[in-house]
Motif scaffolding. Sequence first.
Motif, PDB file in Angstrom:
ATOM      1  N   GLU A  39       0.684  -1.123  -0.103  1.00 14.80           N
ATOM      2  CA  GLU A  39       0.351  -0.121  -0.364  1.00 14.80           C
ATOM      3  C   GLU A  39       0.995   1.414  -0.231  1.00 14.80           C
ATOM      4  N   ASN A  40       0.688   2.054  -1.283  1.00 10.94           N
ATOM      5  CA  ASN A  40       0.819   3.402  -0.944  1.00 10.94           C
ATOM      6  C   ASN A  40       0.369   3.844   0.288  1.00 10.94           C
ATOM      7  N   LYS A  41       1.491   5.366   0.995  1.00 15.27           N
ATOM      8  CA  LYS A  41       0.304   6.138   2.320  1.00 15.27           C
ATOM      9  C   LYS A  41      -0.143   7.032   1.719  1.00 15.27           C
ATOM     10  N   TYR A  42      -0.403   6.794   0.612  1.00  9.04           N
ATOM     11  CA  TYR A  42      -1.824   8.089   0.105  1.00  9.04           C
ATOM     12  C   TYR A  42      -2.561   7.579  -0.660  1.00  9.04           C
ATOM     13  N   ASP A  43      -2.505   5.937  -0.113  1.00 11.10           N
ATOM     14  CA  ASP A  43      -4.037   5.096  -0.794  1.00 11.10           C
ATOM     15  C   ASP A  43      -5.458   5.447  -0.150  1.00 11.10           C
ATOM     16  N   ALA A  44      -5.186   6.463   0.856  1.00 10.35           N
ATOM     17  CA  ALA A  44      -6.181   6.578   1.548  1.00 10.35           C
ATOM     18  C   ALA A  44      -7.044   7.441   1.368  1.00 10.35           C
ATOM     19  N   LEU A  45      -5.929   8.887   0.709  1.00  6.88           N
ATOM     20  CA  LEU A  45      -6.616  10.241  -0.669  1.00  6.88           C
ATOM     21  C   LEU A  45      -7.346   9.661  -2.059  1.00  6.88           C
ATOM     22  N   ARG A  46      -6.880   8.349  -2.416  1.00  7.49           N
ATOM     23  CA  ARG A  46      -7.686   8.084  -3.508  1.00  7.49           C
ATOM     24  C   ARG A  46      -9.002   8.537  -3.632  1.00  7.49           C
ATOM     25  N   LEU A  47     -10.068   9.049  -5.003  1.00 11.23           N
ATOM     26  CA  LEU A  47     -10.999   8.434  -5.066  1.00 11.23           C
ATOM     27  C   LEU A  47     -11.536   7.601  -5.329  1.00 11.23           C
ATOM     28  N   LYS A  48     -11.110   6.273  -5.369  1.00  7.83           N
ATOM     29  CA  LYS A  48     -11.882   4.815  -5.879  1.00  7.83           C
ATOM     30  C   LYS A  48     -11.904   4.741  -3.801  1.00  7.83           C
ATOM     31  N   ASN A  49     -10.979   5.292  -3.211  1.00  5.59           N
ATOM     32  CA  ASN A  49     -11.461   5.041  -2.006  1.00  5.59           C
ATOM     33  C   ASN A  49     -12.271   5.377  -1.305  1.00  5.59           C
ATOM     34  N   GLN A  50     -13.044   6.460  -1.268  1.00  3.69           N
ATOM     35  CA  GLN A  50     -13.629   7.522  -1.392  1.00  3.69           C
ATOM     36  C   GLN A  50     -14.981   7.194  -0.836  1.00  3.69           C
ATOM     37  N   LEU A  51     -16.229   6.879   0.648  1.00  8.81           N
ATOM     38  CA  LEU A  51     -17.433   6.955   0.537  1.00  8.81           C
ATOM     39  C   LEU A  51     -18.480   8.224   0.026  1.00  8.81           C
ATOM     40  N   CYS A  52     -17.802   8.972   0.499  1.00  5.63           N
ATOM     41  CA  CYS A  52     -18.123  10.556  -0.213  1.00  5.63           C
ATOM     42  C   CYS A  52     -18.599  10.547  -1.768  1.00  5.63           C
ATOM     43  N   PHE A  53     -17.555  10.530  -1.667  1.00  4.25           N
ATOM     44  CA  PHE A  53     -17.232  11.081  -3.377  1.00  4.25           C
ATOM     45  C   PHE A  53     -18.217  10.113  -4.615  1.00  4.25           C
ATOM     46  N   PRO A  54     -18.573   9.079  -4.673  1.00  6.75           N
ATOM     47  CA  PRO A  54     -19.674   7.716  -4.868  1.00  6.75           C
ATOM     48  C   PRO A  54     -20.985   8.700  -4.461  1.00  6.75           C
ATOM     49  N   ILE A  55     -21.374   9.230  -3.017  1.00  3.88           N
ATOM     50  CA  ILE A  55     -22.619   9.527  -2.749  1.00  3.88           C
ATOM     51  C   ILE A  55     -22.683  10.974  -3.138  1.00  3.88           C
ATOM     52  N   TYR A  56     -21.092  11.829  -3.355  1.00  5.88           N
ATOM     53  CA  TYR A  56     -22.050  13.042  -3.734  1.00  5.88           C
ATOM     54  C   TYR A  56     -21.881  13.225  -5.426  1.00  5.88           C
ATOM     55  N   LEU A  57     -21.338  12.082  -6.464  1.00  2.00           N
ATOM     56  CA  LEU A  57     -21.542  12.259  -7.391  1.00  2.00           C
ATOM     57  C   LEU A  57     -23.571  11.633  -7.496  1.00  2.00           C
ATOM     58  N   CYS A  58     -23.265  10.573  -6.412  1.00  2.00           N
ATOM     59  CA  CYS A  58     -24.697  10.252  -6.982  1.00  2.00           C
ATOM     60  C   CYS A  58     -25.654  11.202  -6.126  1.00  2.00           C
ATOM     61  N   SER A  59     -25.613  11.873  -5.396  1.00  2.00           N
ATOM     62  CA  SER A  59     -26.532  13.054  -5.235  1.00  2.00           C
ATOM     63  C   SER A  59     -26.892  14.292  -6.272  1.00  2.00           C
ATOM     64  N   LYS A  60     -25.868  14.975  -6.851  1.00  2.00           N
ATOM     65  CA  LYS A  60     -25.686  15.382  -7.241  1.00  2.00           C
ATOM     66  C   LYS A  60     -26.143  15.220  -9.261  1.00  2.00           C
ATOM     67  N   GLU A  61     -26.146  14.101  -9.161  1.00  2.00           N
ATOM     68  CA  GLU A  61     -26.494  13.321 -10.409  1.00  2.00           C
ATOM     69  C   GLU A  61     -28.122  12.704  -9.872  1.00  2.00           C
ATOM     70  N   LEU A  62     -28.649  12.178  -9.045  1.00  2.00           N
ATOM     71  CA  LEU A  62     -29.849  12.380  -9.132  1.00  2.00           C
ATOM     72  C   LEU A  62     -30.665  14.141  -9.392  1.00  2.00           C
ATOM     73  N   ILE A  63     -30.112  14.759  -8.548  1.00  2.00           N
ATOM     74  CA  ILE A  63     -30.908  16.424  -8.612  1.00  2.00           C
ATOM     75  C   ILE A  63     -30.645  16.276 -10.108  1.00  2.00           C
ATOM     76  N   ARG A  64     -30.018  16.322 -10.700  1.00  2.34           N
ATOM     77  CA  ARG A  64     -29.690  16.605 -12.575  1.00  2.34           C
ATOM     78  C   ARG A  64     -31.063  15.920 -12.931  1.00  2.34           C
ATOM     79  N   LYS A  65     -31.337  14.720 -12.267  1.00  2.00           N
ATOM     80  CA  LYS A  65     -32.034  13.643 -13.265  1.00  2.00           C
ATOM     81  C   LYS A  65     -34.328  14.893 -12.762  1.00  2.00           C
ATOM     82  N   TYR A  66     -34.363  15.376 -11.398  1.00  2.00           N
ATOM     83  CA  TYR A  66     -34.989  15.797 -10.877  1.00  2.00           C
ATOM     84  C   TYR A  66     -35.292  17.229 -11.685  1.00  2.00           C
TER      85      TYR A  66
END
Length: 152
Positions: A2-29
């Motif tokens: 493991e790289n010490k910066y792995d925790a900072l990768r977008l693919k390892n963030q729970l908040c990022f897909p939640i953010y994207l999902c929220s943004k895209e759902l609102i766009r659908k509305y």
Amino acid sequence: MENKYDALRLKNQLCFPIYLCSKELIRKYTPMLDELNLTYTQYVVMMYFWEMKTSNVKDLGKALLLDSSTLTPLLKKLENKGYITRVRSTVDERNLLLSITKEGENLKDKALVIPKKMGMCLDLNEEEAKTLYSLVYKVLASVEKEEKNVNN
């Protein structure tokens, strides 16, 4: 290894897909809400009033996790559209009493199709949707609990 910066990768963030999902759902509305002349946040406020009928700014903000600086312009716009009324309390002038109008109630019938249309946009069966709903509210409860612990 493991790289010490792995925790900072977008693919390892729970908040990022939640953010994207929220943004895209609102766009659908948006196109559906444009037909009602509402923004997404105004729609959320109207759903609150369709259920509660009356409130004050403090209770509304608590229910929607919005502060008064966000709510004040939003409520003014909804009042200008004729969907709610804002009246100062005669008991305490600092308290603003909010009520849905007949026109605001009538908007409810026009909005009735939105949840079904949104449901059709998602590739989730009923069980998956219930699980997602439950997990999202579990995360929100955890965040709120942590925030209360920090503020106390």
